[in-house]
Enzyme design. Sequence first.
Site, PDB file in Angstrom:
ATOM      1  N   LYS B  52       0.960  -1.295   0.082  1.00  0.00           N
ATOM      2  CA  LYS B  52       0.083  -0.042  -0.010  1.00  0.00           C
ATOM      3  C   LYS B  52       0.954   1.342  -0.039  1.00  0.00           C
ATOM      4  O   LYS B  52       0.636   2.190  -0.709  1.00  0.00           O
ATOM      5  CB  LYS B  52      -0.725   0.025   1.190  1.00  0.00           C
ATOM      6  CG  LYS B  52      -2.082  -0.975   1.054  1.00  0.00           C
ATOM      7  CD  LYS B  52      -2.799  -1.268   2.289  1.00  0.00           C
ATOM      8  CE  LYS B  52      -3.731  -2.590   2.553  1.00  0.00           C
ATOM      9  NZ  LYS B  52      -4.449  -3.047   3.709  1.00  0.00           N
ATOM     10  N   GLN B  96      -4.154  -1.418   9.844  1.00  0.00           N
ATOM     11  CA  GLN B  96      -3.705  -2.845   9.538  1.00  0.00           C
ATOM     12  C   GLN B  96      -4.400  -3.913  10.304  1.00  0.00           C
ATOM     13  O   GLN B  96      -4.177  -3.801  11.279  1.00  0.00           O
ATOM     14  CB  GLN B  96      -2.370  -3.301   9.056  1.00  0.00           C
ATOM     15  CG  GLN B  96      -2.263  -4.338   8.361  1.00  0.00           C
ATOM     16  CD  GLN B  96      -3.039  -4.412   6.681  1.00  0.00           C
ATOM     17  OE1 GLN B  96      -2.728  -3.430   6.025  1.00  0.00           O
ATOM     18  NE2 GLN B  96      -3.465  -5.524   6.539  1.00  0.00           N
ATOM     19  N   ASP B 119     -10.758   2.974   4.921  1.00  0.00           N
ATOM     20  CA  ASP B 119     -11.229   1.544   4.901  1.00  0.00           C
ATOM     21  C   ASP B 119     -12.555   1.449   4.889  1.00  0.00           C
ATOM     22  O   ASP B 119     -13.206   0.571   4.524  1.00  0.00           O
ATOM     23  CB  ASP B 119     -10.776   0.752   5.859  1.00  0.00           C
ATOM     24  CG  ASP B 119      -9.474  -0.190   5.532  1.00  0.00           C
ATOM     25  OD1 ASP B 119      -9.429  -0.448   4.341  1.00  0.00           O
ATOM     26  OD2 ASP B 119      -8.846  -0.808   6.244  1.00  0.00           O
TER      27      ASP B 119
END
Lengths: 283, 283
Positions: B52, B96, B119
């Site tokens: 990412k 994460q 997200d």
Amino acid sequence: MTEWIDGKRVAQRIRDQVAHDVATSFTADTSPGLATVLVGDDPASAVYVGSKRRMVRHLGMRDVHRAVPSDAAQAEVAAVLDELAEDPAVSGILLQLPLPSGLDAAALIDRIPVAKDVDGLSTVSAGLLARDRFGLRPCTPAGVLELLDAEGVKIEGATAVVVGRSDLVGRPMGQMLVNRDATVTVTHKATPDLPAVTREADVLVVAAGVHGLIGPEHVKPGATVIDVGIHRTPAGLAGDVRAAELGGLARRLTPVPGGVGPMTIAMLMANTVKAARWARRLA
Amino acid sequence: MTEWIDGKRVAQRIRDQVAHDVATSFTADTSPGLATVLVGDDPASAVYVGSKRRMVRHLGMRDVHRAVPSDAAQAEVAAVLDELAEDPAVSGILLQLPLPSGLDAAALIDRIPVAKDVDGLSTVSAGLLARDRFGLRPCTPAGVLELLDAEGVKIEGATAVVVGRSDLVGRPMGQMLVNRDATVTVTHKATPDLPAVTREADVLVVAAGVHGLIGPEHVKPGATVIDVGIHRTPAGLAGDVRAAELGGLARRLTPVPGGVGPMTIAMLMANTVKAARWARRLA
């Protein structure tokens, strides 16, 4: 044989349970309190708020009320909500809808703290439902679930179809049924062949807001049909379902009036107790 | 004839668009920034975060990273998130997952401000989606929609079936398809007769996390089948769909790998640009 589902009786049982919980789990000092906020002077809204306040007092809870002038600015209504949000005597806050034009209802509802959101209509409450986490659920779909449970309708594994995708009923209803392990289809006005979809339903919840939309061509023999619609017609109150045509086809059916209607206010009372218990845990 | 849907190609187009937007709508001082937060030293998580970060830099955005020790307390991780929440150079925050045991992931995700929740996994973001309001959507289901649109698959009026009801994919996918005017059924492991339901689908999105669950007996001729599953098998990566058995039956099918997989990270990049624009409007 088609049985009528008696919403009045189930609502009475919910209210009895609320009165029992208030009497046994709270004292006069800690009794759950519902704050109703009425903006403007819409006569129908005034009637609804009056009913809710009487029910609150009848069940032994604290009735808090704020009347706000119809020309109040957004910031004035927000200030009333903020004051109630801070008040430890207020367990739940209900902002009566619709609001006078010019006010942003969504922004005002989102000022209500999630643990006091007894209508379950804030963005955070919607998110908690969408994630199947603890929270306050919108009163009408919560009432539908209570009716289904009271009638012993099996939800787990059932094929459930919801007609309508409103924020108040259709969308939360679909999520609540998924959370209860039904296989759920949400339909709406863009559904090309509605009867083909609804005829698969063991449990059919109709919240389209269209008078007489659903008839025998939509219903699987033996289905349970819940009619959330309510319309004033020359012949009296009627729902989204042409109930008279479903005799012998549906297994169970809610009448209009006397089906889902009485459940909504009963669930508001139950949510107020739930909010008071939540506040106690947070304290 | 069954066509493969080329996720790599569509993901490339999304990334090209992001690079173009970054170059034309922002300056070096205002460039979107993605903050990645990695707690602990799980090797797979480190690889994902590394990918990412490289993508962020490659597309001309700002790469911010915080490594937090695996034994960090909840409050320490929260403090890192709060600092990034305040930082105007950070447009989006990605925590994460999974987190080391002992940390409450849901509570930490809910500390991320909704306008930085790239997200789309916070409670408020879930609520905005459930109400069909503007917000950041979870990357995988957003990527599925992009694939369908890129292929010209008609969603409005289509019969869509989602297999699985996870917070990451199934639940938001169902809501996104309802918002796009599909008639949507959400199925799950409590669905008694899965093939009977999935055989109705014009658009079938499979996110069950069960290797090889879906075969020809589940698929309507001419359907578009999107496989979100990914499993390591002795024969290589494979999905929830037995793709080799659908030749000539499905109209379109995503491969695994190279279908949905590349879309997730591309949509994270697109969400970071969207968040930067949102912040600009809020400022």
